[in-house]
Design a protein around this motif. Structure first.
Motif, PDB file in Angstrom:
ATOM      1  N   VAL A   1       1.522  18.306 -46.636  1.00  0.00           N
ATOM      2  CA  VAL A   1       2.703  18.645 -45.833  1.00  0.00           C
ATOM      3  C   VAL A   1       3.156  17.437 -45.015  1.00  0.00           C
ATOM      4  CG1 VAL A   1       3.486  20.058 -43.879  1.00  0.00           C
ATOM      5  CG2 VAL A   1       2.250  21.126 -45.775  1.00  0.00           C
ATOM      6  N   VAL A   2       2.220  16.757 -44.372  1.00  0.00           N
ATOM      7  CA  VAL A   2       2.581  15.604 -43.539  1.00  0.00           C
ATOM      8  C   VAL A   2       3.151  14.468 -44.399  1.00  0.00           C
ATOM      9  CG1 VAL A   2       1.622  13.775 -42.063  1.00  0.00           C
ATOM     10  CG2 VAL A   2       1.008  16.166 -41.660  1.00  0.00           C
TER      11      VAL A   2
ATOM     12  N   PHE B   1      20.305  18.334 -50.411  1.00  0.00           N
ATOM     13  CA  PHE B   1      20.666  19.614 -51.006  1.00  0.00           C
ATOM     14  C   PHE B   1      19.510  20.555 -50.750  1.00  0.00           C
ATOM     15  CE2 PHE B   1      18.371  17.393 -54.207  1.00  0.00           C
ATOM     16  CZ  PHE B   1      17.897  18.274 -55.157  1.00  0.00           C
ATOM     17  N   ALA B   2      19.725  21.852 -50.958  1.00  0.00           N
ATOM     18  CA  ALA B   2      18.779  22.884 -50.499  1.00  0.00           C
ATOM     19  C   ALA B   2      17.312  22.594 -50.850  1.00  0.00           C
ATOM     20  CB  ALA B   2      19.209  24.255 -50.994  1.00  0.00           C
ATOM     21  N   PRO B   3      16.991  22.255 -52.094  1.00  0.00           N
ATOM     22  CA  PRO B   3      15.571  22.005 -52.386  1.00  0.00           C
ATOM     23  C   PRO B   3      14.999  20.768 -51.671  1.00  0.00           C
ATOM     24  CG  PRO B   3      16.760  22.492 -54.396  1.00  0.00           C
ATOM     25  CD  PRO B   3      17.785  22.296 -53.321  1.00  0.00           C
TER      26      PRO B   3
ATOM     27  N   LEU C   1       8.286  21.648 -47.122  1.00  0.00           N
ATOM     28  CA  LEU C   1       7.035  21.893 -46.397  1.00  0.00           C
ATOM     29  C   LEU C   1       6.323  23.131 -46.935  1.00  0.00           C
ATOM     30  CD1 LEU C   1       8.091  20.994 -42.748  1.00  0.00           C
ATOM     31  CD2 LEU C   1       7.173  19.519 -44.544  1.00  0.00           C
ATOM     32  N   PHE C   2       7.082  24.193 -47.177  1.00  0.00           N
ATOM     33  CA  PHE C   2       6.469  25.412 -47.698  1.00  0.00           C
ATOM     34  C   PHE C   2       5.850  25.171 -49.075  1.00  0.00           C
ATOM     35  CE2 PHE C   2       6.755  29.165 -50.423  1.00  0.00           C
ATOM     36  CZ  PHE C   2       5.859  30.005 -49.757  1.00  0.00           C
TER      37      PHE C   2
ATOM     38  N   GLY D   1       1.463  24.564 -52.794  1.00  0.00           N
ATOM     39  CA  GLY D   1       0.844  23.853 -53.910  1.00  0.00           C
ATOM     40  C   GLY D   1      -0.591  23.453 -53.605  1.00  0.00           C
ATOM     41  N   ALA D   2      -0.827  22.992 -52.392  1.00  0.00           N
ATOM     42  CA  ALA D   2      -2.180  22.589 -51.999  1.00  0.00           C
ATOM     43  C   ALA D   2      -3.106  23.803 -51.892  1.00  0.00           C
ATOM     44  CB  ALA D   2      -2.141  21.815 -50.686  1.00  0.00           C
TER      45      ALA D   2
END
Length: 141
Positions: free
Chosen positions: A27-28, A46-48, A55-56, A61-62
């Motif tokens: 995330v960082v 853009f949105a993505p 961050l989400f 994924g992690a």
């Protein structure tokens, strides 16, 4: 000729610490990349390519990688090597939705999608490096 040695399986608490580390670092790292990319103006936002989704999905994924690695530690002889292979396969598949953005999202640009793909590589690298002992020096027994 090579010999196959089994990897010592981490305890649940060790796996939880490694997983939490992978989430935080993913995330960082991606927040930093996104901040630098947006500040540079090199990519149209853009949105993505926004903080909430980046961050989400980096954290998710992690977490997913940690769960898969934990499962592999219980099921396979060499979970580190198997996890590396799985992570590489999932990384390649994770690029497909990014390519789809170029077709389905009129705001998506090639540079923007390349940044997203680089973020996938960051999460995969952090997870493999944090969860496994691949690339670490082994200590003598």
């Amino acid at each position: 000729m090579s010999t196959v040695t089994s990897t010592a399986r981490p305890t649940r608490s060790v796996l939880a610490r490694r997983g939490l580390t992978a989430v935080v670092l993913s995330v960082v790292a991606n927040a930093l990349v996104l901040t630098l990319v947006l500040a540079s103006g090199a990519v149209q936002p853009f949105a993505p390519l926004s903080y909430p989704s980046v961050l989400f999905l980096s954290g998710a994924g992690a977490v997913g990688a940690t769960l898969v690695y934990g499962y592999l530690t219980m099921r396979v002889e060499n979970p580190d090597r198997t996890f590396l292979r799985v992570a590489l396969a999932v990384l390649v598949v994770s690029f497909l939705p990014d390519f789809g953005l170029l077709i389905g999202d009129p705001q998506a640009t090639v540079p923007g999608v390349l940044v997203l793909m680089a973020m996938h590589v960051i999460v995969a690298s952090v997870c493999v490096g944090t969860l496994t002992k691949i690339g670490r020096e082994s200590t003598p027994a």
